[in-house]
Motif scaffolding. Sequence first.
Motif, PDB file in Angstrom:
ATOM      1  N   LEU A  15     -17.565  35.633 -20.513  1.00  0.00           N
ATOM      2  CA  LEU A  15     -18.279  34.504 -19.933  1.00  0.00           C
ATOM      3  C   LEU A  15     -17.918  34.352 -18.466  1.00  0.00           C
ATOM      4  CD1 LEU A  15     -17.739  31.867 -22.778  1.00  0.00           C
ATOM      5  CD2 LEU A  15     -19.766  33.285 -22.410  1.00  0.00           C
ATOM      6  N   THR A  16     -18.907  33.988 -17.654  1.00  0.00           N
ATOM      7  CA  THR A  16     -18.624  33.667 -16.261  1.00  0.00           C
ATOM      8  C   THR A  16     -17.917  32.321 -16.199  1.00  0.00           C
ATOM      9  OG1 THR A  16     -20.697  32.467 -15.934  1.00  0.00           O
ATOM     10  CG2 THR A  16     -20.743  34.871 -15.603  1.00  0.00           C
ATOM     11  N   ASP A  17     -17.343  32.031 -15.055  1.00  0.00           N
ATOM     12  CA  ASP A  17     -16.681  30.736 -14.881  1.00  0.00           C
ATOM     13  C   ASP A  17     -17.653  29.596 -15.104  1.00  0.00           C
ATOM     14  OD1 ASP A  17     -14.330  32.034 -14.342  1.00  0.00           O
ATOM     15  OD2 ASP A  17     -14.457  31.786 -12.158  1.00  0.00           O
ATOM     16  N   GLU A  18     -18.887  29.762 -14.660  1.00  0.00           N
ATOM     17  CA  GLU A  18     -19.887  28.707 -14.830  1.00  0.00           C
ATOM     18  C   GLU A  18     -20.235  28.525 -16.304  1.00  0.00           C
ATOM     19  OE1 GLU A  18     -22.399  25.606 -14.224  1.00  0.00           O
ATOM     20  OE2 GLU A  18     -20.906  26.480 -12.870  1.00  0.00           O
ATOM     21  N   ARG A  21     -17.407  26.670 -17.927  1.00  0.00           N
ATOM     22  CA  ARG A  21     -17.422  25.237 -17.587  1.00  0.00           C
ATOM     23  C   ARG A  21     -18.530  24.512 -18.345  1.00  0.00           C
ATOM     24  NH1 ARG A  21     -16.026  27.219 -12.319  1.00  0.00           N
ATOM     25  NH2 ARG A  21     -18.238  27.354 -11.754  1.00  0.00           N
ATOM     26  N   THR A  22     -19.655  25.182 -18.522  1.00  0.00           N
ATOM     27  CA  THR A  22     -20.770  24.574 -19.255  1.00  0.00           C
ATOM     28  C   THR A  22     -20.406  24.334 -20.728  1.00  0.00           C
ATOM     29  OG1 THR A  22     -22.458  25.519 -17.811  1.00  0.00           O
ATOM     30  CG2 THR A  22     -23.124  24.982 -20.058  1.00  0.00           C
ATOM     31  N   LEU A  23     -19.853  25.361 -21.350  1.00  0.00           N
ATOM     32  CA  LEU A  23     -19.456  25.209 -22.752  1.00  0.00           C
ATOM     33  C   LEU A  23     -18.373  24.155 -22.902  1.00  0.00           C
ATOM     34  CD1 LEU A  23     -19.365  28.977 -23.791  1.00  0.00           C
ATOM     35  CD2 LEU A  23     -21.033  27.269 -24.540  1.00  0.00           C
ATOM     36  N   VAL A 355     -23.709  19.492 -19.227  1.00  0.00           N
ATOM     37  CA  VAL A 355     -23.403  19.276 -20.649  1.00  0.00           C
ATOM     38  C   VAL A 355     -24.490  19.872 -21.531  1.00  0.00           C
ATOM     39  CG1 VAL A 355     -23.173  17.490 -22.422  1.00  0.00           C
ATOM     40  CG2 VAL A 355     -22.006  17.237 -20.223  1.00  0.00           C
ATOM     41  N   LEU A 356     -25.735  19.801 -21.088  1.00  0.00           N
ATOM     42  CA  LEU A 356     -26.864  20.208 -21.917  1.00  0.00           C
ATOM     43  C   LEU A 356     -27.337  21.627 -21.629  1.00  0.00           C
ATOM     44  CD1 LEU A 356     -28.994  16.922 -21.819  1.00  0.00           C
ATOM     45  CD2 LEU A 356     -27.262  17.615 -23.471  1.00  0.00           C
ATOM     46  N   ALA A 357     -26.658  22.325 -20.730  1.00  0.00           N
ATOM     47  CA  ALA A 357     -27.142  23.643 -20.319  1.00  0.00           C
ATOM     48  C   ALA A 357     -27.177  24.642 -21.460  1.00  0.00           C
ATOM     49  CB  ALA A 357     -26.280  24.177 -19.180  1.00  0.00           C
TER      50      ALA A 357
END
Length: 797
Positions: A15-18, A21-23, A355-357
């Motif tokens: 997973l990327t850092d983004e 962070r999303t999860l 949060v919803l990504a």
Amino acid sequence: MSNAKQENPDSSTTLTDEELRTLDAHWRAANYLAVGQIYLLANPLLTEPLRPEHVKPRLLGHWGTSPGLNLVHTHLNRVIKERGQDALCIWGPGHGGPAVLANSWLEGSYSTTYPDVSRDAAGMERLFRQFSFPGGVPSHVAPETPGSIHEGGELGYALSHAYGAALDNPQLLVACVIGDGEAETGPLAASWHSNKFLDPVHDGAVLPILHLNGYKIANPAVLARLPEAELDELLRGYGHAPLHVTGHDPMQVHQDMAQAMDTALDRITEIQRAARQEGGTDRPLWPVIVLRTPKGWTGPAEVDGLPVEGTWRSHQVPLAGVRDNAEHLQQLEEWLRSYRPEELFDERGRPRGQVLACVPDGARRLGATPHANGGLLLRELPIPPLERYAVAVDKPGATLHEPTRVLGDLLETVMAATGERRDFRIVGPDETASNRLQAVYVASGKAWQAEMVHVDEHLDRHGRVMEILSEHTCQGWLEGYLLTGRHGLFSCYEAFVHIVDSMVNQHIKWLRTSRRLPWRAPIASLNYLLTSHVWRQDSNGFSHQDPGFIDHVLNKSPEVVRVYLPPDANTLLSVADHALRSRDYVNVIVAGKQPCFDWLTLDQARAHCARGAGIWTWAGTEDSSREPDVVLAGAGDVPTQEVLAAAQLLRHHLPELAVRVVNVVDLARLLPAEEHPHGMPAAQYDALFTQDKPVIFAYHGYPWLIHRLAYRRTGHPNLHVRGYKEIGTTTTPFDMVVRNDLDRYRLVMDVIDRVPGLAVRAADVRQQMEDTRLRHHAWIREHGTDLPEVADWTWTA
């Protein structure tokens, strides 16, 4: 630290850092909402310092399992969205409601279902307040929970429900979270073998996720204390390839869980591709994820100097004295703020974009899947005209048929008619042929994915008849199948259906609750065919003789339960036709598999079943110009035969006696109309049974049930019931009824004892009846067979 160990992993997800962070944002938001539901009445976004009045006066709910469930939900969201995967999740851990409700609210499916619980601060406050609160929602996953088909806390059945949902749903992924407490139950242990019945061509996939957080309510969990190698051997022995995710550090666990999820789904895709495109027939090793995280993860580490996170103390409410203990209140506020809610929700309380990504869209959201509201997908069952299968009845009692064999011919046609659409299954514990339903094998063999040898019969890798010698697993398969919008029948020996007493109890509760939810569409009824019943288990003996499932079911919600006792083949056809077409019921049908006299034509059977109870005028001797002297009533095939034999004896020995014969096929008709939808109004009951004449009632089961059903009737003091008195053994068929005082001779004696004036006038007849019973006793011990006049008896008017 964390580690994700897989044998020959198919995926190398990073997973990327983004993405991390999303999860993590979604997971933290779900954790925040779970804690809020357990504790808060007001101040949902902590816009002011937490005060005692913001906290509920009674703290109910379960925190310990919630962080792990939130993690699973978050990562299921990711793979569902990325892969465009149709999915359903079964949440097995007891009382995991806070987590599932939190995720449903986050994804918006909860607000769609319940618009007053909007996805903003006001809705968040309602979400918090209603949880485990009077007039609110339960603390566990329940019918009220969008996306659910499994009652939280119904420990032992999650995996069998998951497999039932996957059957004949080839595009569906059914994730199943199994708590480590549930993993200790017998039903769950048996249901691991469901993978030997899952057809990778026509069925969907089940992904078990064994969540080991170490403890149950107060004790260590067995599987959580097994060395990893030993647990691996166990799971591989069950036919699964384990993937391990273990850890405490959230970011590393996210990375490892993503890796495990992708590996599992890649393996499932390859298994299905090999079977569907290459014709592979080897039984695959399906993946299972073993998730080890601390119980109460991210909650208070210590409370009052005692460790909480990672221990049994986090199981329910880690901080119990929040309203009265300032230190606990402070800890609660620190706990809630540790999730950084200002990063997760905007000033209006709406989840932020990050949060919803990872949340899927529309019907792919776990709380919005139509597979969890099976009535939306349900199609009418193609039941052929009964005239094709009805037995000819020129006059009552002139011929005999095996009722369940006659029904088997009908079921074979239904099975064939659903061959393309694949939405009808028959389940049972190794008894389909024993119960005379083997005609269905013409349309479909028995589902089987394990080894086959040349002497096997009727095994079929694509079969829809399912047999496993675990009543729990049969029940769980069928419930999962019905709740996701299909049809089915459970055939079982009467004595052993008791094994699923608690399961049917939960299903009845589910149906009763879902009937009150306008958004839940009606599903096909759960239909039991109980045969090899108490009166025809003379060869197997006492252990196989128990008619008490009827009592258990009739204790339950009257708007849901139905019990039918068809006395012959044509009435069984009529009852089965009704049951298979019905919705939102539990129908219990008790019918014999042994040769039984044919009493009614199909038209007569339909009319009789529509009435539920009625007078058989051809069997009695009453004069229409006056009331009967006595009513002989029967419910069940063997009791009906004994009633008719008794009526014949009375006609011969006491021709002046006015005898009315009543047959009851729908047992709930005996209840008052205000107690059950099928109950009879008082005037109708009194017209049928009279208000003041003796009623001798021969009943299939325990006699006191009839008294309980009819205790409010005017004529109840005149009601005398004969039935099974828990007296059984290996003996002749007729000796079973004699031992329990249900035989024709005993019924005649009862008439003489209870009709005023007969005791003296018919003393000689009574003595003949008693002598015959004594002669029977001696005869069977010498010859091993029933008396010739019993064995060769036929009905004559």
